[in-house]
Design an enzyme around this catalytic site. Structure first.
Site, PDB file in Angstrom:
ATOM      1  N   ARG A   1      38.624  27.881  49.093  1.00  0.00           N
ATOM      2  CA  ARG A   1      38.539  28.616  49.956  1.00  0.00           C
ATOM      3  C   ARG A   1      38.221  27.722  50.518  1.00  0.00           C
ATOM      4  NH1 ARG A   1      40.251  32.762  48.728  1.00  0.00           N
ATOM      5  NH2 ARG A   1      39.525  33.835  46.090  1.00  0.00           N
TER       6      ARG A   1
ATOM      7  N   ARG B   1      41.401  41.363  36.041  1.00  0.00           N
ATOM      8  CA  ARG B   1      40.798  42.604  35.461  1.00  0.00           C
ATOM      9  C   ARG B   1      41.812  43.449  34.921  1.00  0.00           C
ATOM     10  NH1 ARG B   1      38.535  41.593  39.685  1.00  0.00           N
ATOM     11  NH2 ARG B   1      36.119  42.947  40.653  1.00  0.00           N
TER      12      ARG B   1
ATOM     13  N   SER C   1      26.195  39.872  42.169  1.00  0.00           N
ATOM     14  CA  SER C   1      27.597  39.634  42.355  1.00  0.00           C
ATOM     15  C   SER C   1      28.308  40.549  41.366  1.00  0.00           C
ATOM     16  CB  SER C   1      28.344  38.610  41.334  1.00  0.00           C
ATOM     17  OG  SER C   1      29.325  39.115  41.495  1.00  0.00           O
ATOM     18  N   SER C   2      28.913  41.770  42.496  1.00  0.00           N
ATOM     19  CA  SER C   2      30.165  42.832  41.683  1.00  0.00           C
ATOM     20  C   SER C   2      30.880  42.428  39.927  1.00  0.00           C
ATOM     21  CB  SER C   2      31.168  43.621  42.668  1.00  0.00           C
ATOM     22  OG  SER C   2      31.935  42.482  42.828  1.00  0.00           O
TER      23      SER C   2
ATOM     24  N   SER D   1      41.663  39.090  41.539  1.00  0.00           N
ATOM     25  CA  SER D   1      41.061  39.712  41.193  1.00  0.00           C
ATOM     26  C   SER D   1      41.560  41.246  40.144  1.00  0.00           C
ATOM     27  CB  SER D   1      40.760  40.233  42.290  1.00  0.00           C
ATOM     28  OG  SER D   1      39.838  39.653  43.767  1.00  0.00           O
TER      29      SER D   1
ATOM     30  N   SER E   1      29.632  44.225  47.416  1.00  0.00           N
ATOM     31  CA  SER E   1      31.434  44.042  47.149  1.00  0.00           C
ATOM     32  C   SER E   1      31.491  45.535  46.400  1.00  0.00           C
ATOM     33  CB  SER E   1      31.478  43.009  46.685  1.00  0.00           C
ATOM     34  OG  SER E   1      30.725  41.909  47.152  1.00  0.00           O
TER      35      SER E   1
ATOM     36  N   ASP F   1      34.506  36.896  50.669  1.00  0.00           N
ATOM     37  CA  ASP F   1      35.583  35.771  50.741  1.00  0.00           C
ATOM     38  C   ASP F   1      35.353  35.475  51.557  1.00  0.00           C
ATOM     39  OD1 ASP F   1      34.521  35.351  48.184  1.00  0.00           O
ATOM     40  OD2 ASP F   1      36.505  35.985  47.617  1.00  0.00           O
TER      41      ASP F   1
END
Length: 415
Positions: A372, A27, A149-150, A23, A177, A298
Site C-alpha cells: 500500500r 474468506r 484486528s478484525s 478480503s 473494522s 486500509d
C-alpha cells in the site's frame, strides 16, 4: 525493482478490470476448503490469496509435520491458525517472514486454546512461528477484545460452523473494522450458514453437514479502487475512469471511498453492468479533512497522499491497527511524506498533516515491503516525477497495478 514515474498524459476516459476483492477471496477460499461444494468466480490474483490457496491444499511435509510458510501474508497467518486448529490428527508449523514473526498472534491463539485447541509457540511467546495440533473442538463460548484486528474475529467465525456446537463469540469494547466482520457473516450466510449478531454477541450455528452446491462471484477490490480515486482527485476536471466489477451495496468497508472522495470533487456513477465510472466533476475549496477510519484503516495511506497532493490538511483517526501491518504504516507515512516536504505528526492511532502546496522534487519513496505504500504514493506522479523503491511489492494485493497505470497514460521507467 525500482521504478521512476513521470507526470502522465492521462487518457480522458479509461476502462480497467480489477480482480476480485482480496478480503472476500481469502474468506471464501477458507470456506471452500471446509465446504468443497462452493465454486468461486473472479478470485483475487494477489500474492496473499495465492499463498492462502497453496497452504490450504499443499503444505510442505517435514519430519512428519507440515511446514506452512505464509511469507508476508498476515491474513493467511490468522485464517490458517484457526483452520489448522480444527484439522483433526494433523500437525502443522505455521511460520512467515521476519516481519511476520514480529506481528502478534497471541489474542487469536488464546481464544482458540480457550475453545480447546492445542497451539504452542516455537520461538517468542505471542508471535509466529506456532505449532498447531489439529483437534475436534467442542467448547463453543469465547470472548475477544473488539478493538484488535478484525481478522482475529473473522478467523474464529470462519471455522465456527464446523465446530461441534457452533460458536458464541462475545466482543468486548469498541469494535474495530466492523465492516470486515459483517462481510464474514454475510459470506457465511451466502453459503447457507445461520448467524446472528446482537449488541456485542455473535452466534454461528453448527453446519457440519455438506452444503448445497453454490457458485459465488466475488466483487472487485475496493481497496485497489482507492488508488484510482486518488488519481481522479489529483487530475483535471472531466477526467474519468471506468472500473469493473463493483456493487452499490458492497460488503467491503472500503466502499466508503464513494462518500469520502466526494470531498475532492470525485463523482461515482454505478453503471448497469456492475461497473463504476469515477469522474473529476468539480473542484473543492477545502482546507482540512477530518475523518475517522476506524472501520476502513486500509484507506489511510491513500487518503493522506491525496490530501498532500491537493495541498489540503487532514486529521485521520482510528488508525491503531496500522502499527502492526506489513510495516508500522503511521511512521512510514510520516517519514515518506516528510521527504516530500510535508509537515506530519502521528500518534498511536492518528495522523495529522498540515496543508502545503509545494512538493519536493526528485524524491524516491521507500516502500518498507508494504504494497500500500507503493500504490498510495504513485498518484503523486501527476504532480512531479517520483521514484518507487521495491515496486514489485504491489503483487501482494494488486499484481497488475503498474501495467494498469501505463494503460491510462502514466510513463514508467525501470531504474
Amino acid at each position: 525493482m525500482n521504478l521512476l514515474l513521470h507526470s502522465p498524459f492521462i487518457i480522458h476516459h479509461s476502462q480497467l478490470k480489477l480482480t476480485g476483492s482480496k478480503s472476500e477471496t481469502n474468506r471464501l477460499l477458507l470456506l471452500r476448503a471446509l465446504y468443497p461444494n462452493i465454486s468461486l468466480e473472479n478470485t483475487s490474483n494477489s500474492d496473499d490469496s495465492e499463498v492462502l490457496s497453496k497452504a490450504l491444499h499443499s503444505p510442505f511435509i517435514i519430519h512428519n509435520s507440515q511446514l506452512v510458510d505464509v511469507h508476508h501474508a498476515g491474513t493467511a497467518m490468522r485464517f490458517l491458525t484457526a483452520f489448522f486448529a480444527i484439522q483433526e490428527g494433523k500437525e502443522v508449523v505455521l511460520t512467515g517472514s521476519s516481519r511476520m514473526k514480529e506481528r502478534p498472534i497471541k489474542i487469536l491463539v488464546e481464544a482458540l486454546n480457550q475453545l480447546g485447541a492445542e497451539i504452542t509457540y516455537q520461538e517468542k511467546a505471542g508471535f509466529p512461528p506456532i505449532s498447531i495440533k489439529g483437534k475436534k473442538l467442542s467448547k463453543n463460548k469465547v470472548s475477544l477484545s473488539a478493538n484488535v484486528s478484525s481478522q482475529y474475529v473473522s478467523a474464529l467465525l470462519l471455522i465456527a460452523p464446523k465446530l461441534e456446537n457452533g460458536l458464541e463469540l462475545t466482543l468486548e469494547g469498541e469494535m474495530t473494522s466492523l465492516p470486515y466482520i459483517q462481510m464474514t457473516l454475510a459470506l457465511l450466510n451466502a453459503i447457507g450458514v445461520e448467524t446472528s449478531f446482537f449488541d456485542s454477541k455473535i452466534f454461528v450455528k453448527p453446519t457440519t453437514y455438506d452444503l448445497q452446491p453454490t457458485i459465488l462471484t466475488i466483487e472487485s477490490d475496493w481497496s485497489s479502487a482507492s488508488y484510482w480515486y486518488s488519481i481522479i482527485a489529483l487530475s483535471n476536471l472531466g477526467t474519468e475512469i471506468t472500473l469493473s466489477s463493483y456493487k452499490k451495496n458492497s460488503l467491503q468497508g472500503d466502499a466508503v471511498l464513494v462518500e469520502i472522495y466526494k470531498n475532492f470533487g470525485v463523482e461515482t456513477i454505478f453503471n448497469e453492468n456492475n461497473s463504476i465510472t469515477i469522474i473529476k466533476s468539480s473542484t473543492q475549496n477545502l482546507h482540512t479533512i477530518t475523518y475517522n477510519l476506524n472501520h476502513s484503516p486500509d484507506l489511510a495511506q491513500t487518503l493522506a497522499v491525496t490530501c498532500f497532493g491537493l495541498g489540503i490538511a487532514c486529521d485521520l483517526y482510528g488508525l491503531h491497527t496500522l502499527k502492526i501491518k506489513e510495516t508500522d504504516r503511521l511512521e512510514a507515512l510520516k517519514t515518506e511524506l516528510t521527504k516530500l516536504g510535508a509537515t506530519v505528526s502521528v500518534t498511536n492511532d492518528s495522523l495529522h498533516l498540515k496543508a502545503k502546496t509545494i512538493i519536493n522534487k526528485g524524491i524516491t519513496i521507500s516502500t518498507y515491503q508494504d504494497h500500500r505504500m507503493a500504490m498510495a504514493f504513485a498518484p503523486l506522479a501527476l504532480k512531479t516525477t517520483i521514484g518507487i523503491e521495491q515496486a514489485e511489492v504491489v503483487s501482494k494485493s494488486y499484481p497488475t497495478f503498474w501495467d494498469d497505470l501505463k494503460k491510462i497514460g502514466f510513463i514508467i521507467e525501470e531504474e
